[in-house]
Scaffold this active site. Structure first.
Site: not given
Lengths: 426, 426
Positions: B222, B426
């Protein structure tokens, strides 16, 4: 040396509760006993002593001896190309499908030790053969398997190993104590010894002991396991039963994705019960013992605070399900989330998506401990509120593509795991 | 909002020192500046604002706008089969090899959000197209890439996103501040914004910004990265340069083996310098910017206490070397040992032995920070005394089989990594 609590389970096992291993008369039958191990079957003696190999003075040398009348054996070993000297030795010996004894040491893996390390293994087998022959049982080094566990890269203190090998022959006992002492002597970072025995109503038995806490991975782990049986079977039957069982138990225990240089699982038969058993009966009994030992290894894995099972269902094949389950079981972000009791199903989906197995991301369903958190690839109301504060977590991911299924046993990734593996040179 | 310390490097980079990235006139030339990013090339504006998407009130919406005269673009995306809605949108848009703008949000990944999540991405692009058209630049939604980062599984607060999209168009600046504000607005667990610009002596420029701290893995991470250039090039040139650079930089940054659902790297050219550059020149400049951003990502990885490079040499091919280096870089036992400053080379050998690449275990040599610890597959005297207490560790493993080589950037596995990933959903 004996264990503390005794545990006897008949019919079905209640510990570990996450995957209750059901023993029915149809499957394998028998009584499972956790205070007995490799000496539960007839025809086996064992011992465990303090030979001075470990610097902390704990027991460090174990022997399992087959009194016969038969000496059939099978083994499976680490798939790591970096193989410890005792693994290379034992693989050679096993080609004859016959073992009189297994000598095991903790306190040193004898891996990455070069030709000298292999000579040490050979010398250990020769010394044990001589000691057994002096003791009255003519034995050759080629009938002895050697197993080692501990730090990679250091030579063993051979003066202590060889003295210990001579001594341990005189300590062999056929009762519970001998097997239990052996189970203690192979421990490294294990906090408890692992053993179990299955007493089949047909009059024959399977016993086993195991060590292993870290490096538990795909093709076994620094997992040293010795299984014994007094059933009258052929070496081919043993090999089939052992491979059948390890593929479904130890190979599906994946704590940290690391694969040891020393993994060894041996199965010895004495034939001392004189009872011939079918392949199906043997498969079921060996599986039951291996499954119980695998659960014990998971319970005592390094740094564990949560025992986790990852089940994948609805795959096109069982093999696909296994690949996906292993990917989730190894994912650091999944494992840290579970340590934090966080029902972070998005990380499960991300871990599912990275394997070569073709999936439909918009079909996947995921549950945590039976509570659905994701359907059709998206979250369901309340998904973030699932309580995962307990010490057992069962993740089920349904791919909705077929009937394939598989389960991997793993653990969370905790501070204790980091601490143990950064502070302990293993 | 501006960054603190300014860093200007000419000729060669001294930070990070572990892999000094040498910029010579022969390779790419130019001056590297870390206080500039996507707005360093001519023809680009950018902005970063607080749109209220993040609950903590930090900046969370960024825009990179190409003023032209050209609008060529290339992109690479996560290989994860579970792809976030903005990834699927941007992949479609990029088929035309043309982008007017990129809109990026932190505070939510918009992954695993179903058809509604994809509609949210579409609505975001439409709203930006309308805002840019109202602002005087006729733009279609099909010319806009969308990137999102944050928690997987939740829908975005679209009222805030859409209001922010209208607002941010009026905040666009062409100076350093606009690019820096954008770099701040894409941060999640990043502790510092990441940007760099290369000013080529030929009169053209390449700039870039990046976010990414966890989930850094094989096929990007990410990792949201926007690169800009004012060189006059074709979309094919951009695509070649981008793939060449990402394969050797972001694809070789592997913090935890996890692969994100949202990874996106975009390269936009405005042609505003009117200078035509060769493929080699473009490749070298884009590589230099990507390599610097990759080092910045490594430096700021979640929980890092040691920056680690794993170099494998002597493989039969570069591809083999990469497979082996990645296996070592992902090994939890290697990473925890390095956290503990433990020169545990045996774990390195065990990690080398588990890949499908055929090795000769008895030939391998390993060094830590230049000190040889293992030769011919066994330890050398003093191997356990190598001092690894510093914050940078370079592991070199020579397989002695050929000329193939590769390096993976990674980190140790620390308590902070466990803490951050167990406490942060997350």
């Amino acid at each position: 040396m004996t264990t503390g609590a005794e545990e006897t389970v008949t019919g079905s096992m209640t510990n570990p509760p996450m995957t209750p291993v059901e023993f029915t008369d149809e499957v394998s039958g028998g009584r499972m006993v956790r205070r007995q191990g490799v000496t539960a079957p007839l025809g086996f003696r064992a011992a465990g002593i303090k030979a001075g190999i470990k610097v902390n003075g704990n027991a460090d040398l174990a022997l399992v001896f087959n009194e016969g009348p038969e000496y059939d054996a099978a083994g499976v070993f680490t798939a790591n190309q970096v193989k410890a000297a005792p693994v290379r030795w034992s693989q050679q010996v096993l080609k004859a499908q016959r073992l009189r004894a297994v000598i095991l040491n903790s306190g040193g893996a004898n891996a990455c030790t070069g030709p000298g390390g292999f000579q040490d293994t050979h010398a250990t087998a020769e010394a044990l053969a001589a000691a057994l022959s002096n003791w009255g049982t003519e034995t050759g080094a080629g009938e002895i398997a050697v197993c080692s566990t501990g730090l990679i890269g250091d030579r063993l203190p051979m003066d202590k190993v060889l003295a210990g090998v001579t001594e341990i022959v005189h300590e062999m006992g056929g009762g519970i104590e001998g097997g239990t002492d052996a189970a203690y002597a192979i421990m490294t970072t294990d906090t408890i010894p692992k053993q179990v025995a299955l007493h089949h109503p047909g009059g024959w038995n399977v016993g086993g002991m195991a060590k292993g806490a870290g490096m538990l991975a795909p093709s076994l782990a620094t997992m040293l396991i010795v299984l014994t049986t007094d059933a009258k079977v052929t070496p081919e039957q043993l090999d089939v039963a052992l491979r059948h069982a390890t593929e479904r138990t130890f190979d599906r225990l994946d704590i940290d994705g690391a694969m040891s240089t020393n993994d060894t699982v041996l199965l010895l038969s004495s034939g001392a019960s004189a009872i011939e058993v079918s392949q199906d009966e043997l498969d079921a009994a060996v599986f039951a013992v291996c499954d119980d030992l695998a659960a014990q290894l998971q319970n005592d894995a390094e740094g564990v605070t949560k025992r986790v099972e990852i089940t994948v269902t609805g795959a096109k094949t069982d093999a696909d399900a296994l690949v996906v389950a292993r990917s989730v079981a190894r994912d650091s972000l999944v494992k840290t989330a579970l340590f934090g009791s966080d029902p972070n199903w998005g990380r499960v989906l991300a871990a599912i998506g990275v394997t070569p197995v073709i999936i439909d991301p918009d079909a996947i369903a995921v549950s945590f401990n039976g509570s659905m958190v994701c359907e059709n690839g998206t979250g369901v109301p309340g998904a973030r509120d699932v309580d995962l504060s307990g010490d057992r977590i069962h993740v089920v991911a349904d791919l909705k593509l077929g009937d394939g299924a598989a389960t991997i046993r793993t653990t969370d990734l905790s501070h204790a795991y980091v601490e143990e593996n950064s502070a302990y040179s293993s």
